[in-house]
Design a protein around this motif. Structure first.
Motif, PDB file in Angstrom:
ATOM      1  N   VAL A 171      34.536  35.499  49.490  1.00  0.00           N
ATOM      2  CA  VAL A 171      35.734  36.143  48.951  1.00  0.00           C
ATOM      3  C   VAL A 171      36.464  36.785  50.129  1.00  0.00           C
ATOM      4  O   VAL A 171      35.918  36.925  51.220  1.00  0.00           O
ATOM      5  CB  VAL A 171      35.394  37.219  47.884  1.00  0.00           C
ATOM      6  CG1 VAL A 171      34.764  36.577  46.655  1.00  0.00           C
ATOM      7  CG2 VAL A 171      34.471  38.293  48.464  1.00  0.00           C
ATOM      8  N   THR A 172      37.706  37.196  49.898  1.00  0.00           N
ATOM      9  CA  THR A 172      38.429  37.879  50.971  1.00  0.00           C
ATOM     10  C   THR A 172      38.402  39.396  50.805  1.00  0.00           C
ATOM     11  O   THR A 172      38.656  40.117  51.766  1.00  0.00           O
ATOM     12  CB  THR A 172      39.891  37.397  51.060  1.00  0.00           C
ATOM     13  OG1 THR A 172      40.535  37.612  49.806  1.00  0.00           O
ATOM     14  CG2 THR A 172      39.959  35.926  51.409  1.00  0.00           C
ATOM     15  N   GLY A 173      38.109  39.878  49.598  1.00  0.00           N
ATOM     16  CA  GLY A 173      38.056  41.316  49.385  1.00  0.00           C
ATOM     17  C   GLY A 173      36.913  41.724  48.485  1.00  0.00           C
ATOM     18  O   GLY A 173      36.616  41.050  47.495  1.00  0.00           O
ATOM     19  N   VAL A 174      36.258  42.846  48.836  1.00  0.00           N
ATOM     20  CA  VAL A 174      35.171  43.416  48.030  1.00  0.00           C
ATOM     21  C   VAL A 174      35.464  44.899  47.864  1.00  0.00           C
ATOM     22  O   VAL A 174      35.414  45.666  48.832  1.00  0.00           O
ATOM     23  CB  VAL A 174      33.799  43.233  48.713  1.00  0.00           C
ATOM     24  CG1 VAL A 174      32.695  43.883  47.891  1.00  0.00           C
ATOM     25  CG2 VAL A 174      33.497  41.759  48.945  1.00  0.00           C
ATOM     26  N   HIS A 175      35.785  45.300  46.635  1.00  0.00           N
ATOM     27  CA  HIS A 175      36.169  46.700  46.395  1.00  0.00           C
ATOM     28  C   HIS A 175      35.562  47.163  45.077  1.00  0.00           C
ATOM     29  O   HIS A 175      35.591  46.427  44.090  1.00  0.00           O
ATOM     30  CB  HIS A 175      37.697  46.807  46.349  1.00  0.00           C
ATOM     31  CG  HIS A 175      38.198  48.219  46.415  1.00  0.00           C
ATOM     32  ND1 HIS A 175      38.201  49.050  45.327  1.00  0.00           N
ATOM     33  CD2 HIS A 175      38.705  48.938  47.448  1.00  0.00           C
ATOM     34  CE1 HIS A 175      38.694  50.221  45.678  1.00  0.00           C
ATOM     35  NE2 HIS A 175      39.003  50.188  46.956  1.00  0.00           N
ATOM     36  N   PRO A 176      35.015  48.378  45.030  1.00  0.00           N
ATOM     37  CA  PRO A 176      34.367  48.849  43.797  1.00  0.00           C
ATOM     38  C   PRO A 176      35.286  48.832  42.586  1.00  0.00           C
ATOM     39  O   PRO A 176      34.834  48.578  41.463  1.00  0.00           O
ATOM     40  CB  PRO A 176      33.953  50.286  44.149  1.00  0.00           C
ATOM     41  CG  PRO A 176      33.847  50.305  45.635  1.00  0.00           C
ATOM     42  CD  PRO A 176      34.884  49.350  46.129  1.00  0.00           C
ATOM     43  N   GLU A 177      36.567  49.105  42.770  1.00  0.00           N
ATOM     44  CA  GLU A 177      37.501  49.146  41.650  1.00  0.00           C
ATOM     45  C   GLU A 177      38.199  47.808  41.430  1.00  0.00           C
ATOM     46  O   GLU A 177      38.296  47.333  40.294  1.00  0.00           O
ATOM     47  CB  GLU A 177      38.543  50.246  41.886  1.00  0.00           C
ATOM     48  CG  GLU A 177      37.944  51.647  41.928  1.00  0.00           C
ATOM     49  CD  GLU A 177      38.979  52.706  42.240  1.00  0.00           C
ATOM     50  OE1 GLU A 177      40.181  52.458  42.047  1.00  0.00           O
ATOM     51  OE2 GLU A 177      38.570  53.793  42.696  1.00  0.00           O
ATOM     52  N   ALA A 178      38.685  47.192  42.496  1.00  0.00           N
ATOM     53  CA  ALA A 178      39.401  45.913  42.356  1.00  0.00           C
ATOM     54  C   ALA A 178      38.447  44.756  42.132  1.00  0.00           C
ATOM     55  O   ALA A 178      38.841  43.704  41.625  1.00  0.00           O
ATOM     56  CB  ALA A 178      40.255  45.650  43.596  1.00  0.00           C
ATOM     57  N   GLY A 179      37.195  44.922  42.506  1.00  0.00           N
ATOM     58  CA  GLY A 179      36.206  43.854  42.330  1.00  0.00           C
ATOM     59  C   GLY A 179      36.220  42.858  43.466  1.00  0.00           C
ATOM     60  O   GLY A 179      36.542  43.182  44.615  1.00  0.00           O
ATOM     61  N   LEU A 180      35.854  41.626  43.144  1.00  0.00           N
ATOM     62  CA  LEU A 180      35.794  40.529  44.112  1.00  0.00           C
ATOM     63  C   LEU A 180      37.099  39.752  44.018  1.00  0.00           C
ATOM     64  O   LEU A 180      37.448  39.251  42.951  1.00  0.00           O
ATOM     65  CB  LEU A 180      34.599  39.628  43.801  1.00  0.00           C
ATOM     66  CG  LEU A 180      33.252  40.359  43.782  1.00  0.00           C
ATOM     67  CD1 LEU A 180      32.199  39.511  43.099  1.00  0.00           C
ATOM     68  CD2 LEU A 180      32.821  40.719  45.197  1.00  0.00           C
ATOM     69  N   THR A 181      37.811  39.639  45.115  1.00  0.00           N
ATOM     70  CA  THR A 181      39.151  39.062  45.065  1.00  0.00           C
ATOM     71  C   THR A 181      39.364  38.034  46.157  1.00  0.00           C
ATOM     72  O   THR A 181      38.642  37.986  47.160  1.00  0.00           O
ATOM     73  CB  THR A 181      40.220  40.161  45.211  1.00  0.00           C
ATOM     74  OG1 THR A 181      39.977  40.918  46.411  1.00  0.00           O
ATOM     75  CG2 THR A 181      40.214  41.099  44.015  1.00  0.00           C
TER      76      THR A 181
END
Length: 252
Positions: A171-181
C-alpha cells in the motif's frame, strides 16, 4: 495571520501531530473553517497533504511513478522484504502484489524454497523466472503503468479463480484513522480481490508510509492479519496500530 504563515502552521501540525482537524485550527487561529479548507486545498494541490473529511493527513511519498519509487527508502524495503519472505512456507502458495517492495520480496525468496507464486505484476514474474523451485502464475489484464501491474475487470475476474495460503500486499499509506490506502481506485479494487483469495494477508510497508494516507481505501483493519514494517516499534503511530489489535512484525 498571513496566508504564508497559515500554510507553515498547517504543515507544522501535520509534522508534529500527524493530522489537521479544520475546525480545531479555525478555532485556535480565530479564522473560518472555509479559510482552513482553502489552505488545505492549496497544499493538497502541491502534493503536501492528503485531504480527508474534516481536515488533512500527511501525504504518502510512495505515489510517484514506478521508476521513481525504486529510489524511495531502499534500505527499509530490503529489511521489509527479508521479513516478509520468511512468512512464505515450503510448499505454500503465495499471492504477491506488485510494486517495488513486492519486487524486493520476490528477489528475497530463498533459492531452495519450493512454493507457488501468483502475481499480477509482470516485473515480479520476471524476477522469479530464474527461481529454480518457484512455480509461477501471472494474472493478466490491463497494465497500469504507474505501478506495473494488471488491473481492471479482466484482472479482478482472474483473481477470483485462485486461492492461496498467504497474500503479501503493498500500500502507499498506513494510518490508524484513514486505514490502508493507495493512490488509484482500480488498483485498490485489485488489491481487495487478491486479498480475498488468501487465508492470511500481511501488509508490506516501509517506515516512510507509516502515518500517511492516499486517496483510496484498500482494506479495513479486520481483513488484515498483520503488518511488516521497519518503522520503530515504539513509534506513536505503530503503537496506535497495535492498539487496534494489529500484529506488527518488525523488519530488522
Amino acid at each position: 495571520m498571513l496566508a504564508a504563515e497559515r500554510r507553515d502552521h498547517l504543515l507544522g501540525l501535520l509534522a508534529r501531530e500527524g493530522k489537521v482537524v479544520a475546525k480545531d485550527v479555525a478555532a485556535d487561529l480565530g479564522i473560518s473553517e472555509d479559510s482552513v479548507r482553502r489552505d488545505l486545498r492549496d497544499l493538497a494541490a502541491e502534493g503536501l497533504c492528503q485531504r480527508v473529511y474534516g481536515g488533512a493527513l500527511p501525504v504518502s511519498p510512495a505515489v510517484v511513478g514506478y521508476a521513481a519509487r525504486q529510489s524511495v527508502a531502499p534500505d527499509g524495503k530490503r529489511r521489509v522484504d527479508s521479513a516478509a519472505a520468511a512468512l512464505v512456507r515450503p510448499g505454500g502458495t503465495l499471492i504477491l502484489d506488485g510494486g517495488t517492495t513486492a519486487l524486493a520480496v520476490a528477489q528475497a525468496l530463498p533459492q531452495d524454497l519450493a512454493c507457488t507464486v501468483i502475481t499480477h505484476s509482470p516485473t515480479v514474474a520476471s524476477a522469479l523466472l530464474d527461481h529454480p523451485l518457484a512455480e509461477l502464475f501471472l494474472l493478466g489484464g490491463r497494465i497500469f503503468k504507474h505501478s506495473a501491474v494488471a488491473c481492471g475487470a479482466a484482472a479482478v475476474e482472474a483473481a477470483q479463480n485462485i486461492s492461496a495460503d498467504l497474500c503479501l500486499l503493498g500500500v502507499t499509506g498506513v494510518h490508524p484513522e484513514a486505514g490502508l490506502t493507495t493512490a488509484d481506485a482500480e488498483e485498490a479494487a485489485m488489491k481487495r480481490a487478491l486479498s480475498a483469495r488468501a487465508a492470511d494477508t500481511y501488509i508490506l510497508a516501509s517506515s516512510e508510509k507509516i502515518g500517511t494516507a492516499s486517496r483510496f481505501r484498500v482494506l479495513p483493519w479486520e481483513k488484515v492479519s498483520g503488518l511488516v514494517t521497519d518503522a520503530d516499534p515504539h513509534d506513536a503511530v505503530v503503537e496506535q496500530l497495535k492498539a487496534l489489535g494489529l500484529e506488527v512484525l518488525p523488519a530488522d
